[in-house]
Scaffold this active site. Structure first.
Site, PDB file in Angstrom:
ATOM      1  N   SER A  32      40.601  39.903  42.321  1.00 38.57           N
ATOM      2  CA  SER A  32      39.381  39.373  42.900  1.00 38.57           C
ATOM      3  C   SER A  32      38.808  40.434  43.837  1.00 38.57           C
ATOM      4  O   SER A  32      39.498  40.893  44.741  1.00 38.57           O
ATOM      5  CB  SER A  32      39.727  38.091  43.664  1.00 38.57           C
ATOM      6  OG  SER A  32      38.592  37.553  44.296  1.00 38.57           O
ATOM      7  N   LYS A  87      37.315  40.103  38.779  1.00 37.63           N
ATOM      8  CA  LYS A  87      36.473  38.993  39.255  1.00 37.63           C
ATOM      9  C   LYS A  87      35.673  39.483  40.444  1.00 37.63           C
ATOM     10  O   LYS A  87      36.244  40.001  41.408  1.00 37.63           O
ATOM     11  CB  LYS A  87      37.370  37.809  39.623  1.00 37.63           C
ATOM     12  CG  LYS A  87      36.801  36.800  40.600  1.00 37.63           C
ATOM     13  CD  LYS A  87      37.662  35.554  40.650  1.00 37.63           C
ATOM     14  CE  LYS A  87      37.822  35.017  42.062  1.00 37.63           C
ATOM     15  NZ  LYS A  87      38.698  33.823  42.106  1.00 37.63           N
ATOM     16  N   LEU A  88      34.351  39.337  40.346  1.00 38.56           N
ATOM     17  CA  LEU A  88      33.481  39.753  41.444  1.00 38.56           C
ATOM     18  C   LEU A  88      33.078  38.531  42.254  1.00 38.56           C
ATOM     19  O   LEU A  88      32.603  37.540  41.692  1.00 38.56           O
ATOM     20  CB  LEU A  88      32.209  40.428  40.910  1.00 38.56           C
ATOM     21  CG  LEU A  88      32.380  41.651  40.005  1.00 38.56           C
ATOM     22  CD1 LEU A  88      31.006  42.200  39.605  1.00 38.56           C
ATOM     23  CD2 LEU A  88      33.208  42.731  40.715  1.00 38.56           C
ATOM     24  N   LYS A  89      33.243  38.606  43.560  1.00 40.22           N
ATOM     25  CA  LYS A  89      32.720  37.562  44.431  1.00 40.22           C
ATOM     26  C   LYS A  89      31.205  37.748  44.497  1.00 40.22           C
ATOM     27  O   LYS A  89      30.721  38.882  44.639  1.00 40.22           O
ATOM     28  CB  LYS A  89      33.333  37.712  45.829  1.00 40.22           C
ATOM     29  CG  LYS A  89      34.818  37.381  45.865  1.00 40.22           C
ATOM     30  CD  LYS A  89      35.030  35.892  45.629  1.00 40.22           C
ATOM     31  CE  LYS A  89      36.444  35.480  45.984  1.00 40.22           C
ATOM     32  NZ  LYS A  89      36.655  34.033  45.790  1.00 40.22           N
ATOM     33  N   ASP A  94      32.769  34.699  40.994  1.00 38.70           N
ATOM     34  CA  ASP A  94      33.151  33.531  41.804  1.00 38.70           C
ATOM     35  C   ASP A  94      32.168  33.393  42.959  1.00 38.70           C
ATOM     36  O   ASP A  94      32.055  34.287  43.798  1.00 38.70           O
ATOM     37  CB  ASP A  94      34.580  33.717  42.336  1.00 38.70           C
ATOM     38  CG  ASP A  94      35.097  32.494  43.096  1.00 38.70           C
ATOM     39  OD1 ASP A  94      34.347  31.499  43.240  1.00 38.70           O
ATOM     40  OD2 ASP A  94      36.262  32.539  43.543  1.00 38.70           O
ATOM     41  N   ASN A 112      32.128  30.696  45.162  1.00 36.48           N
ATOM     42  CA  ASN A 112      32.649  29.876  46.267  1.00 36.48           C
ATOM     43  C   ASN A 112      31.575  28.915  46.805  1.00 36.48           C
ATOM     44  O   ASN A 112      31.329  28.832  48.013  1.00 36.48           O
ATOM     45  CB  ASN A 112      33.221  30.743  47.392  1.00 36.48           C
ATOM     46  CG  ASN A 112      34.563  31.358  47.016  1.00 36.48           C
ATOM     47  OD1 ASN A 112      34.664  32.565  46.850  1.00 36.48           O
ATOM     48  ND2 ASN A 112      35.592  30.523  46.832  1.00 36.48           N
ATOM     49  N   GLU A 132      32.709  30.901  38.411  1.00 31.82           N
ATOM     50  CA  GLU A 132      33.589  29.997  39.155  1.00 31.82           C
ATOM     51  C   GLU A 132      32.839  29.352  40.312  1.00 31.82           C
ATOM     52  O   GLU A 132      32.166  30.043  41.090  1.00 31.82           O
ATOM     53  CB  GLU A 132      34.780  30.829  39.662  1.00 31.82           C
ATOM     54  CG  GLU A 132      35.858  30.057  40.392  1.00 31.82           C
ATOM     55  CD  GLU A 132      37.014  30.989  40.796  1.00 31.82           C
ATOM     56  OE1 GLU A 132      37.118  32.123  40.258  1.00 31.82           O
ATOM     57  OE2 GLU A 132      37.795  30.599  41.673  1.00 31.82           O
ATOM     58  N   ASP A 136      36.893  25.449  40.885  1.00 38.27           N
ATOM     59  CA  ASP A 136      37.993  25.778  41.788  1.00 38.27           C
ATOM     60  C   ASP A 136      37.998  24.701  42.884  1.00 38.27           C
ATOM     61  O   ASP A 136      38.669  23.670  42.751  1.00 38.27           O
ATOM     62  CB  ASP A 136      37.768  27.201  42.343  1.00 38.27           C
ATOM     63  CG  ASP A 136      38.744  27.620  43.433  1.00 38.27           C
ATOM     64  OD1 ASP A 136      39.588  26.807  43.838  1.00 38.27           O
ATOM     65  OD2 ASP A 136      38.673  28.775  43.912  1.00 38.27           O
ATOM     66  N   LYS A 156      45.083  26.185  41.546  1.00 39.95           N
ATOM     67  CA  LYS A 156      45.739  26.724  42.744  1.00 39.95           C
ATOM     68  C   LYS A 156      46.629  25.612  43.267  1.00 39.95           C
ATOM     69  O   LYS A 156      46.118  24.595  43.752  1.00 39.95           O
ATOM     70  CB  LYS A 156      44.711  27.058  43.831  1.00 39.95           C
ATOM     71  CG  LYS A 156      43.870  28.279  43.592  1.00 39.95           C
ATOM     72  CD  LYS A 156      42.865  28.432  44.731  1.00 39.95           C
ATOM     73  CE  LYS A 156      41.965  29.619  44.505  1.00 39.95           C
ATOM     74  NZ  LYS A 156      40.762  29.551  45.374  1.00 39.95           N
ATOM     75  N   GLY A 169      44.366  32.399  43.334  1.00 39.96           N
ATOM     76  CA  GLY A 169      45.154  33.018  44.396  1.00 39.96           C
ATOM     77  C   GLY A 169      44.518  32.755  45.743  1.00 39.96           C
ATOM     78  O   GLY A 169      43.308  32.531  45.843  1.00 39.96           O
TER      79      GLY A 169
HETATM   80  C1  NPQ Z   1      38.981  31.857  45.448  1.00 36.45           C
HETATM   81  N1  NPQ Z   1      40.639  33.502  46.313  1.00 36.45           N
HETATM   82  O1  NPQ Z   1      39.333  31.969  44.294  1.00 36.45           O
HETATM   83  C2  NPQ Z   1      39.800  32.390  46.620  1.00 36.45           C
HETATM   84  C3  NPQ Z   1      39.035  32.433  47.831  1.00 36.45           C
HETATM   85  C4  NPQ Z   1      39.632  32.964  49.050  1.00 36.45           C
HETATM   86  C5  NPQ Z   1      41.540  35.572  45.492  1.00 36.45           C
HETATM   87  O2  NPQ Z   1      39.287  35.040  45.396  1.00 36.45           O
HETATM   88  C6  NPQ Z   1      42.078  34.011  53.266  1.00 36.45           C
HETATM   89  C7  NPQ Z   1      42.737  32.944  52.682  1.00 36.45           C
HETATM   90  C8  NPQ Z   1      41.003  34.558  52.641  1.00 36.45           C
HETATM   91  C9  NPQ Z   1      42.307  32.415  51.498  1.00 36.45           C
HETATM   92  C10 NPQ Z   1      39.462  34.576  50.808  1.00 36.45           C
HETATM   93  C11 NPQ Z   1      40.372  34.689  45.729  1.00 36.45           C
HETATM   94  C12 NPQ Z   1      40.558  34.034  51.439  1.00 36.45           C
HETATM   95  C13 NPQ Z   1      41.207  32.956  50.858  1.00 36.45           C
HETATM   96  C14 NPQ Z   1      39.036  34.033  49.614  1.00 36.45           C
HETATM   97  C15 NPQ Z   1      40.725  32.438  49.673  1.00 36.45           C
HETATM   98  O3  NPQ Z   1      37.975  31.222  45.673  1.00 36.45           O
HETATM   99 MG    MG Z   2      37.477  30.587  43.710  1.00 40.02          MG
END
Ligand code: NPQ
Ligand code: MG
Length: 366
Positions: A133, A159-161, A187, A189, A212, A237, A261, A289
Site C-alpha cells: 500500500s 495499491k495507491l492511496k 484505496d 478510505n 477500495e 474495507d 482485516k 493490513g
Molecule cells: C487500509 N491499511 O487498507 C489501511 C489503512 C490504514 C495498509 O493501507 C496506522 C494504523 C496507520 C492503521 C494507515 C493500508 C494506518 C492504518 C492506513 C491503517 O485502508
Molecule cells: Mg482500505
C-alpha cells in the site's frame, strides 16, 4: 484452557517513512499487545486500533480500557477459543479489542496443542503473494520513485492511496510508467461521495483490479449505486465489520470484492466465516493490513493462505514499515512471504527489542 493472567503491553513503533492516507499522516504506531498466559503456554494478540479514531471509532487507549474493564471479566474461567466470541457478544462493538484478545487466546491454545495458525484456519498454501500500500505523496515524481522501489523489491501488486485531488493523475502516471501488466488498485478510505461518480469513472480507463472503499463506511446502498456506474470493481474495507455486513453488501450488490482485516471484524474466526461466505458467493477476498508488527503479520499471512484469498494482500514485508520489527523480520522472497509453520503464530517477540519499544505494561490477574 485456563487463563492465569493477561499482560497489556504498549509499544511505540516508528515508521520508516510517514504514511499519508485520506484520513491523515502517520509517523509512528502506538500499539497495544495482549499476552494471555496459561499454565501450558502463552499467546499474543496485536490490537490494530490506531492511537486516534480516524480509520474506525476504536483507538488504542479505548481498546485497552474495554479489555481490562469489560472483556476480561466476561471470559469464562475455563475456555476454548471457540467460546470467546459468544462470551464477548453482550459487549457491543469494540471489534479490534475483541480480535486482539481472541487472537491471544487462540495463539496460546494452538501453541499448547502444537498446531499452527495456518493449519487451524485451513491454509492451502505455504507462501502468499504480497502487495504493498503506497501512501499519498507530495508529487508524482516522488510517487513514481516509491513505486519503483517496491516493484524492484518484488511486490506483485501496488495499491495507491487516493483522495479528491490525488486520483486520476497519479494512477495515470503509474500506469504509463510501469505498463499494463502491473497489478494496480486504489484505496480511497471513504473520501468520496456518490456525486463524485463521474470523476471515479475516469479511473475505468486504467484497468484497475479494484477501487477500495470509495464512499462512507455506512453507505452500502450508495456503494451499490456507484457499482452500477463504474467498470472498476468495488471492494469494501471499512464498511464490512461482520459476516452479516458482508452478506448484506453481497445481496445489495455493493461490492464484488472484500478486504478482510481480522481486527476490523472481531478476529480470525469471523475472518474465516467471511472467507467462506464470500467463496460460496463468488466474491474474491484478500487480506488487508493495519501496519502490523511481525506478531499481527504472522497471523495475517496464515489467513491469506486460505483458498478464497485469490488476490494479493497488503501483507508486506516488515521493512515496508519498520526498521526493526519485534519478531524476526518477514522478508519477501520472489514477491512472497512464507506462512509460519511453527505452533501458534510461529514467531516470537525478541525480548530485547520488545523491551526497547515498550512504553507501558500492565499485568491483570484473571
Ligand atoms: C487500509 N491499511 O487498507 C489501511 C489503512 C490504514 C495498509 O493501507 C496506522 C494504523 C496507520 C492503521 C494507515 C493500508 C494506518 C492504518 C492506513 C491503517 O485502508
Ligand atoms: Mg482500505
Amino acid at each position: 484452557m485456563k487463563i492465569t493472567g493477561v499482560e497489556l503491553r504498549r509499544i511505540a513503533m516508528p515508521l520508516v517513512a510517514p504514511f499519508r492516507t485520506s484520513f491523515g499522516t502517520e509517523t509512528s504506531r502506538d500499539i497495544l499487545l495482549v499476552r494471555v498466559v496459561t499454565p501450558d503456554a502463552e499467546g499474543w494478540g496485536e490490537c490494530v486500533a490506531m492511537a486516534e479514531p480516524l480509520y474506525s471509532s476504536e483507538y488504542t487507549d479505548g481498546a485497552a480500557e474495554v479489555i481490562r474493564r469489560f472483556l476480561l471479566p466476561a471470559l469464562p474461567r475455563n475456555l476454548d477459543v471457540h467460546d470467546v466470541g459468544r462470551a464477548l457478544e453482550p459487549i457491543k462493538g469494540h471489534r479490534m479489542a475483541k480480535a486482539a484478545l481472541e487472537t491471544a487466546v487462540l495463539d496460546a491454545q494452538l501453541r499448547a496443542a502444537g498446531e499452527s495458525f495456518g493449519r487451524f484456519l485451513g491454509a492451502s498454501r505455504t507462501r502468499v503473494p504480497c502487495g504493498v500500500s503506497v501512501g499519498i505523496m507530495d508529487s508524482i515524481p516522488q510517487l513514481l520513485d516509491a513505486v519503483e522501489g517496491y516493484v524492484d523489491e518484488g511486490y506483485v501488486r501496488i495499491k495507491l492511496k487516493i483522495e479528491p485531488g490525488w486520483d486520476v493523475e497519479p494512477v495515470r502516471a503509474v500506469r504509463e510508467r510501469f505498463g499494463d501488466d502491473l497489478l494496480l488498485q486504489v484505496d480511497a478510505n471513504a473520501a468520496y461521495a456518490l456525486t463524485d461518480a463521474p470523476r471515479l469513472a475516469r479511473l475505468d480507463a486504467f484497468d484497475l483490479l479494484l477501487i477500495e472503499q470509495p464512499l462512507a463506511n455506512d453507505d452500502l446502498v450508495q456503494h451499490a449505486k456507484l457499482a452500477q456506474r463504474l467498470r472498476t470493481p468495488i471492494c469494501l474495507d471499512e464498511s464490512i465489520e461482520s459476516a452479516e455486513h458482508a452478506a448484506a453488501a453481497i445481496a445489495l450488490g455493493s461490492c464484488s470484492i472484500v478486504n478482510i482485516k481480522p481486527g476490523r471484524i472481531g478476529g480470525y474466526l469471523e475472518a474465516r466465516r467471511i472467507h467462506d461466505l464470500c467463496r460460496a458467493n463468488g466474491i474474491a477476498v484478500w487480506c488487508g493490513g493495519m501496519l502490523e508488527t511481525g506478531l499481527g503479520r504472522a497471523a495475517n499471512v496464515a489467513l491469506a493462505a486460505l483458498p478464497g484469498f485469490t488476490l494479493p494482500g497488503d501483507t508486506s514485508g516488515s521493512r515496508r514499515y519498520y526498521a526493526t520489527d519485534v519478531t524476526e523480520p518477514f522478508e519477501l522472497v520472489d514477491g512472497h512471504l512464507e506462512v509460519p509453520a511453527g505452533p501458534g503464530l510461529g514467531v516470537e517477540p525478541i525480548p530485547a527489542v520488545l523491551d526497547e519499544v515498550t512504553t507501558a505494561s500492565e499485568w491483570i490477574t484473571v
